[in-house]
Design a protein around this motif. Structure first.
Motif, PDB file in Angstrom:
ATOM      1  N   ARG A  25       0.939  -0.799   0.422  1.00 24.42           N
ATOM      2  CA  ARG A  25      -0.240  -0.130  -0.356  1.00 24.42           C
ATOM      3  C   ARG A  25       0.553   0.970   0.303  1.00 24.42           C
ATOM      4  NH1 ARG A  25      -5.169  -1.229   0.845  1.00 24.42           N
ATOM      5  NH2 ARG A  25      -6.107  -3.335   1.956  1.00 24.42           N
ATOM      6  N   ALA A  26       2.131   1.171   0.688  1.00 18.46           N
ATOM      7  CA  ALA A  26       2.787   2.170   0.940  1.00 18.46           C
ATOM      8  C   ALA A  26       4.410   1.946   1.553  1.00 18.46           C
ATOM      9  CB  ALA A  26       2.581   3.694   2.055  1.00 18.46           C
ATOM     10  N   ARG A  27       5.216   1.661   1.155  1.00 15.29           N
ATOM     11  CA  ARG A  27       6.288   1.473   0.829  1.00 15.29           C
ATOM     12  C   ARG A  27       7.651   2.550   0.586  1.00 15.29           C
ATOM     13  NH1 ARG A  27       7.520  -4.089  -0.967  1.00 15.29           N
ATOM     14  NH2 ARG A  27       7.966  -3.356  -2.958  1.00 15.29           N
ATOM     15  N   SER A  28       8.608   3.018   0.939  1.00 17.44           N
ATOM     16  CA  SER A  28       9.253   4.522   0.909  1.00 17.44           C
ATOM     17  C   SER A  28      10.633   3.453   0.634  1.00 17.44           C
ATOM     18  CB  SER A  28       9.294   5.329   1.534  1.00 17.44           C
ATOM     19  OG  SER A  28       8.074   5.771   1.731  1.00 17.44           O
ATOM     20  N   GLY A  29      11.542   3.995   0.315  1.00 19.98           N
ATOM     21  CA  GLY A  29      13.526   3.652  -0.091  1.00 19.98           C
ATOM     22  C   GLY A  29      14.036   2.315  -0.073  1.00 19.98           C
ATOM     23  N   GLU A  30      12.628   1.285  -0.734  1.00 20.66           N
ATOM     24  CA  GLU A  30      13.669   0.362  -0.779  1.00 20.66           C
ATOM     25  C   GLU A  30      14.262   0.339  -1.603  1.00 20.66           C
ATOM     26  OE1 GLU A  30      11.945  -4.149  -3.129  1.00 20.66           O
ATOM     27  OE2 GLU A  30      10.876  -2.640  -2.701  1.00 20.66           O
ATOM     28  N   LEU A  31      15.640  -0.058  -1.622  1.00 22.65           N
ATOM     29  CA  LEU A  31      16.426  -0.645  -2.738  1.00 22.65           C
ATOM     30  C   LEU A  31      16.642  -1.618  -3.916  1.00 22.65           C
ATOM     31  CD1 LEU A  31      19.226  -0.206  -0.323  1.00 22.65           C
ATOM     32  CD2 LEU A  31      19.053   1.455  -1.467  1.00 22.65           C
ATOM     33  N   GLN A  32      16.615  -0.787  -5.007  1.00 23.64           N
ATOM     34  CA  GLN A  32      16.445  -1.528  -6.144  1.00 23.64           C
ATOM     35  C   GLN A  32      17.563  -1.904  -7.447  1.00 23.64           C
ATOM     36  OE1 GLN A  32      13.210  -1.606  -7.754  1.00 23.64           O
ATOM     37  NE2 GLN A  32      11.553  -1.408  -6.513  1.00 23.64           N
ATOM     38  N   SER A  33      18.171  -2.320  -7.760  1.00 19.79           N
ATOM     39  CA  SER A  33      19.487  -2.510  -9.323  1.00 19.79           C
ATOM     40  C   SER A  33      18.506  -1.618  -9.762  1.00 19.79           C
ATOM     41  CB  SER A  33      19.206  -4.097  -9.581  1.00 19.79           C
ATOM     42  OG  SER A  33      18.787  -4.600  -9.836  1.00 19.79           O
ATOM     43  N   ILE A  34      19.287  -1.356 -10.604  1.00 16.56           N
ATOM     44  CA  ILE A  34      18.658  -0.695 -12.038  1.00 16.56           C
ATOM     45  C   ILE A  34      18.487  -1.073 -13.050  1.00 16.56           C
ATOM     46  CG2 ILE A  34      20.566   0.264 -13.987  1.00 16.56           C
ATOM     47  CD1 ILE A  34      22.044   2.051 -12.606  1.00 16.56           C
ATOM     48  N   PRO A  35      18.856  -2.681 -13.294  1.00 14.36           N
ATOM     49  CA  PRO A  35      17.775  -3.724 -14.240  1.00 14.36           C
ATOM     50  C   PRO A  35      16.168  -3.696 -13.643  1.00 14.36           C
ATOM     51  CG  PRO A  35      20.507  -3.939 -13.938  1.00 14.36           C
ATOM     52  CD  PRO A  35      20.288  -3.441 -13.131  1.00 14.36           C
ATOM     53  N   ALA A  36      16.409  -3.786 -12.212  1.00 16.15           N
ATOM     54  CA  ALA A  36      15.538  -4.652 -11.912  1.00 16.15           C
ATOM     55  C   ALA A  36      14.059  -3.252 -11.871  1.00 16.15           C
ATOM     56  CB  ALA A  36      15.542  -4.499  -9.713  1.00 16.15           C
ATOM     57  N   PHE A  37      14.448  -1.993 -11.257  1.00 13.72           N
ATOM     58  CA  PHE A  37      14.142  -0.633 -11.658  1.00 13.72           C
ATOM     59  C   PHE A  37      13.769  -0.475 -13.191  1.00 13.72           C
ATOM     60  CE2 PHE A  37      13.615   4.045 -11.632  1.00 13.72           C
ATOM     61  CZ  PHE A  37      11.816   3.648 -10.831  1.00 13.72           C
ATOM     62  N   PHE A  38      14.561  -0.550 -13.902  1.00 16.57           N
ATOM     63  CA  PHE A  38      14.182   0.265 -15.329  1.00 16.57           C
ATOM     64  C   PHE A  38      14.067  -0.862 -16.478  1.00 16.57           C
ATOM     65  CE2 PHE A  38      17.039   3.953 -13.678  1.00 16.57           C
ATOM     66  CZ  PHE A  38      16.457   4.668 -14.194  1.00 16.57           C
ATOM     67  N   HIS A  39      14.285  -1.941 -16.501  1.00 15.21           N
ATOM     68  CA  HIS A  39      14.012  -3.484 -17.401  1.00 15.21           C
ATOM     69  C   HIS A  39      14.173  -3.895 -16.650  1.00 15.21           C
ATOM     70  CE1 HIS A  39      17.912  -0.125 -18.163  1.00 15.21           C
ATOM     71  NE2 HIS A  39      17.148   0.814 -18.638  1.00 15.21           N
ATOM     72  N   PRO A  40      12.712  -4.426 -15.749  1.00 15.02           N
ATOM     73  CA  PRO A  40      12.502  -6.020 -15.752  1.00 15.02           C
ATOM     74  C   PRO A  40      12.159  -7.212 -16.609  1.00 15.02           C
ATOM     75  CG  PRO A  40      10.489  -4.246 -14.927  1.00 15.02           C
ATOM     76  CD  PRO A  40      11.975  -3.421 -15.283  1.00 15.02           C
ATOM     77  N   LEU A  41      11.846  -6.178 -17.371  1.00  6.92           N
ATOM     78  CA  LEU A  41      11.171  -7.871 -18.761  1.00  6.92           C
ATOM     79  C   LEU A  41      13.089  -7.779 -19.308  1.00  6.92           C
ATOM     80  CD1 LEU A  41       8.373  -6.162 -20.073  1.00  6.92           C
ATOM     81  CD2 LEU A  41       8.496  -8.024 -19.128  1.00  6.92           C
ATOM     82  N   ASP A  42      14.411  -7.113 -19.719  1.00  9.45           N
ATOM     83  CA  ASP A  42      15.440  -8.101 -19.553  1.00  9.45           C
ATOM     84  C   ASP A  42      15.849  -8.885 -19.008  1.00  9.45           C
ATOM     85  OD1 ASP A  42      14.893  -5.763 -21.842  1.00  9.45           O
ATOM     86  OD2 ASP A  42      16.364  -4.297 -20.952  1.00  9.45           O
ATOM     87  N   GLY A  43      15.513  -9.328 -18.000  1.00 14.14           N
ATOM     88  CA  GLY A  43      15.856 -10.293 -17.254  1.00 14.14           C
ATOM     89  C   GLY A  43      15.020 -11.302 -17.453  1.00 14.14           C
ATOM     90  N   VAL A  44      13.826 -11.374 -18.998  1.00  5.93           N
ATOM     91  CA  VAL A  44      14.238 -12.713 -19.703  1.00  5.93           C
ATOM     92  C   VAL A  44      13.936 -12.220 -20.972  1.00  5.93           C
ATOM     93  CG1 VAL A  44      11.687 -13.835 -20.088  1.00  5.93           C
ATOM     94  CG2 VAL A  44      12.105 -12.701 -17.861  1.00  5.93           C
ATOM     95  N   PRO A  45      14.978 -13.138 -22.060  1.00  6.58           N
ATOM     96  CA  PRO A  45      15.401 -12.398 -23.030  1.00  6.58           C
ATOM     97  C   PRO A  45      14.335 -13.333 -24.478  1.00  6.58           C
ATOM     98  CG  PRO A  45      17.089 -13.722 -22.340  1.00  6.58           C
ATOM     99  CD  PRO A  45      15.562 -13.403 -21.134  1.00  6.58           C
ATOM    100  N   HIS A  46      13.958 -12.759 -25.433  1.00  7.68           N
ATOM    101  CA  HIS A  46      12.823 -12.552 -26.447  1.00  7.68           C
ATOM    102  C   HIS A  46      11.797 -12.670 -25.578  1.00  7.68           C
ATOM    103  CE1 HIS A  46      15.701 -13.381 -29.167  1.00  7.68           C
ATOM    104  NE2 HIS A  46      16.254 -14.359 -28.334  1.00  7.68           N
ATOM    105  N   TRP A  47      11.434 -12.050 -24.402  1.00  7.93           N
ATOM    106  CA  TRP A  47      10.078 -11.826 -23.315  1.00  7.93           C
ATOM    107  C   TRP A  47       8.322 -11.782 -24.957  1.00  7.93           C
ATOM    108  CZ3 TRP A  47       6.582  -8.058 -23.155  1.00  7.93           C
ATOM    109  CH2 TRP A  47       7.252  -6.775 -24.451  1.00  7.93           C
ATOM    110  N   ASN A  48       8.970 -11.237 -25.796  1.00  9.45           N
ATOM    111  CA  ASN A  48       8.544 -10.953 -26.652  1.00  9.45           C
ATOM    112  C   ASN A  48       7.462 -12.224 -27.509  1.00  9.45           C
ATOM    113  OD1 ASN A  48      10.587 -11.396 -28.132  1.00  9.45           O
ATOM    114  ND2 ASN A  48      10.129 -10.169 -30.279  1.00  9.45           N
ATOM    115  N   ARG A  49       7.715 -13.689 -26.785  1.00 10.79           N
ATOM    116  CA  ARG A  49       7.415 -14.350 -28.164  1.00 10.79           C
ATOM    117  C   ARG A  49       6.361 -15.087 -27.028  1.00 10.79           C
ATOM    118  NH1 ARG A  49      12.865 -17.583 -27.687  1.00 10.79           N
ATOM    119  NH2 ARG A  49      14.639 -16.405 -29.790  1.00 10.79           N
TER     120      ARG A  49
END
Length: 461
Positions: free
Chosen positions: A297-321
C-alpha cells in the motif's frame, strides 16, 4: 525473429520484423563494420532504398524495408572517448545502452535517459528520440546529445549540432534522414548503481492522476502500472513507483564496498514457440489481480538494482514470444494536460472491452522536445501491449486514434504498426517541415521504410 548477418557473408534476403513480431517483410540485410562500408551500403541500396536498424526494439515496422535494404548498424560498436571529468561520451551509433552502462557506471556516470529496455542502440535512441521515466525532469534522449555524425543519401558525412534543423529532423525522424554514425552524449552523474524506490497503490485512475500531479516534481523517475481489466469503482487502479539514484549512505555495509557495481541477471529465454491464446482475459486478469494485491500500500526507500527498476523485462530474453505467433501491438499515445477526460474515456473503453493487457503504464511528460517528429509533449502518456490476434482490434484502435487526434494528442511512431496516414499531420504539426527537408536532403528517396510507405512520408497526401 531477429535477423543477423556478418561482414564475412554476402548480404542475403532475410525476413525482418519489429519487436511486436507483426507484419514481417523481406529485405537485403547489410551489416557494415566501418564507416566506409556504411557509405558503400547507402550508395548500394538499390531502387527500394534502405533504412538503418539497431537491435530491433522498435515495436512496429519502422526498421523494416520490404524488397529493399536494411542497414544493421550494430557492427559500428566502438566507444571512442569517455571524458569522466566532464561527463561526456563519444561512441558509435551501434553501441547499446547496456554496453554504455557497463562502461560508465564504474566511473560514476549513467545514461541520461533510458526506456524500458537497455537493449537499444544509441542510433536507435536518437532516431526514435526515446523517453524514459524521467521525461518530466530530463526530457527525451536528444536533449542530452551534443552532436552526431550523420551519413546522408549522397554518401556525405555531416557533423550535426544541437539547435539545427537537421538535428531536429533526425531526432525522432525514425532513420529517414540518414544513418547516425557517432554521437556525443552528456551523461548523468551517480554515486551508486542502486535505486531508492518508493511504491504505493492508487485505488483508481483519478486517485493515480492526483498523486502524480501533486508529487511528481519531487522525484526524478516515476511510472505507474495500470490494471486495464479492472472495472467499476476500481477502473484504472494502479501501482505507482518512483525512484532516485541511491546515495552511498543508504547502502548496506556490504554494498558500500563496491557501490557502482553493475551485474544484471538474466532468466531463461522464452521458448521459440508459444501457443496463441495463452494471454486471455482470464489469465491476464488473474495476473493483474495478483500484481496489484502483492504491491505494498505504501513503501519507501526500498533498494533496487538498476535493471530491476528500469528494465525488469530484460531479465527474460525474447519475452515478446509469450504473445504467440500472432505477436502483439504496443499502443502508446499522449494527450495534453487539460485533456484528462479524454484519458478517462480511453481507459474506460479499454476496461469495458476487456483488452487483455498486463503491460500498461501511465507517465507524465514534461516540456516538448525540439525534434520535429519527437513523440513527447506536455501531458499524460499511456502505453499498453495487446495481443495482435484480438478480434476487432484494428477498428477499435482506429477509434482511439480519432479520440487522441481530436484532443490534440499523438501516437508514438516508434511503437506504431497500424496508424492511418491521414491522421499523421494532425498529430505531428511539423510533418510538412520534415517532408520538405527530407525532399531537399534525399530527393531520390534513398532512406525509406515500411513505416514511411505506410504513412506516406514521401509527400503530402
Amino acid at each position: 525473429m531477429s535477423a543477423e548477418t556478418t561482414s564475412e557473408t554476402a548480404p542475403e534476403i532475410t525476413s525482418v520484423t519489429g519487436w511486436g513480431r507483426t507484419a514481417p517483410s523481406a529485405a537485403r540485410l547489410v551489416r557494415p563494420r566501418t564507416y566506409a562500408e556504411a557509405v558503400a551500403a547507402v550508395r548500394d541500396c538499390g531502387p527500394r532504398g534502405g533504412i538503418p536498424r539497431g537491435l530491433g526494439r522498435a515495436y512496429g515496422d519502422a526498421a523494416q524495408n520490404a524488397g529493399g535494404s536494411v542497414i544493421d548498424v550494430t557492427g559500428l560498436d566502438r566507444i571512442h572517448v569517455v571524458d569522466a571529468g566532464a561527463g561526456v561520451v563519444l561512441c558509435d551509433a551501434g553501441v547499446s545502452l547496456h554496453r554504455l552502462m557497463q562502461v560508465l557506471l564504474p566511473l560514476g556516470w549513467f545514461v541520461p535517459v533510458t526506456p524500458g529496455t537497455r537493449y537499444v542502440t544509441v542510433g536507435g535512441a536518437i532516431g526514435a528520440d526515446i523517453h524514459g521515466k524521467n521525461h518530466h525532469v530530463s526530457g527525451s534522449f536528444a536533449r542530452h546529445v551534443l552532436s552526431f555524425e550523420l551519413l546522408t543519401a549522397d554518401g556525405t558525412i555531416h557533423t550535426v549540432d544541437q539547435g539545427t534543423d537537421l538535428f531536429d529532423a533526425t531526432t525522432g525522424g525514425m532513420g529517414l534522414t540518414g544513418v547516425v554514425l557517432t554521437a556525443r552524449i552528456r551523461l548523468q552523474p551517480v554515486r551508486t548503481s542502486l535505486m531508492s524506490v518508493d511504491t504505493e497503490r492508487a485505488r483508481d485512475l483519478d486517485d493515480l492522476m492526483a498523486r502524480l500531479t501533486a508529487t511528481d516534481h519531487r522525484h526524478r523517475y516515476s511510472v505507474a502500472w495500470i490494471d486495464l481489466l479492472a472495472r467499476g469503482a476500481a477502473t484504472g487502479r494502479a501501482v505507482l513507483t518512483r525512484g532516485e539514484h541511491a546515495t552511498p549512505a543508504a547502502l548496506p555495509a556490504r554494498a558500500r564496498r563496491d557501490p557502482l557495481a553493475f551485474r544484471p541477471s538474466r532468466l531463461p529465454a522464452a521458448p521459440p514457440f508459444v501457443p496463441s491464446g495463452l494471454l486471455t482475459r482470464t489469465t491476464v486478469g488473474l495476473f493483474n489481480e495478483l500484481w496489484y494485491r502483492r504491491a505494498p500500500r505504501a513503501r519507501s526507500g526500498e533498494l533496487q538494482s538498476i535493471p530491476a527498476f528500469f528494465h525488469p523485462l530484460d531479465g527474460v530474453p525474447h519475452w515478446n514470444r509469450v504473445y504467440g505467433r500472432d505477436g502483439f501491438v504496443q499502443y502508446q499515445f499522449v494527450v495534453g494536460y487539460g485533456q484528462e477526460d479524454t484519458l478517462r474515456r480511453i481507459v474506460q473503453r479499454l476496461a469495458d472491452r476487456r483488452c487483455p493487457s498486463f503491460l500498461a503504464v501511465l507517465k507524465r511528460f514534461g516540456d516538448a522536445d525540439p525534434g520535429w517528429l519527437s513523440f513527447p509533449r506536455p501531458g499524460w502518456t499511456l502505453a499498453l501491449d495487446i495481443p495482435a490476434g484480438l478480434p476487432g482490434l484494428g477498428a477499435f484502435l482506429d477509434e482511439l486514434d480519432e479520440e487522441v487526434a481530436a484532443a490534440g494528442g499523438r501516437v508514438s511512431l516508434a511503437k506504431d504498426s497500424r496508424l492511418r496516414p491521414e491522421l499523421l499531420g494532425a498529430m505531428y504539426p511539423r510533418l510538412d517541415d520534415f517532408r520538405a527537408l527530407r525532399a531537399e536532403l534525399d530527393p531520390r528517396g534513398v532512406f525509406v521504410s515500411d513505416l514511411a510507405r505506410r504513412l506516406n512520408f514521401q509527400e503530402s497526401p
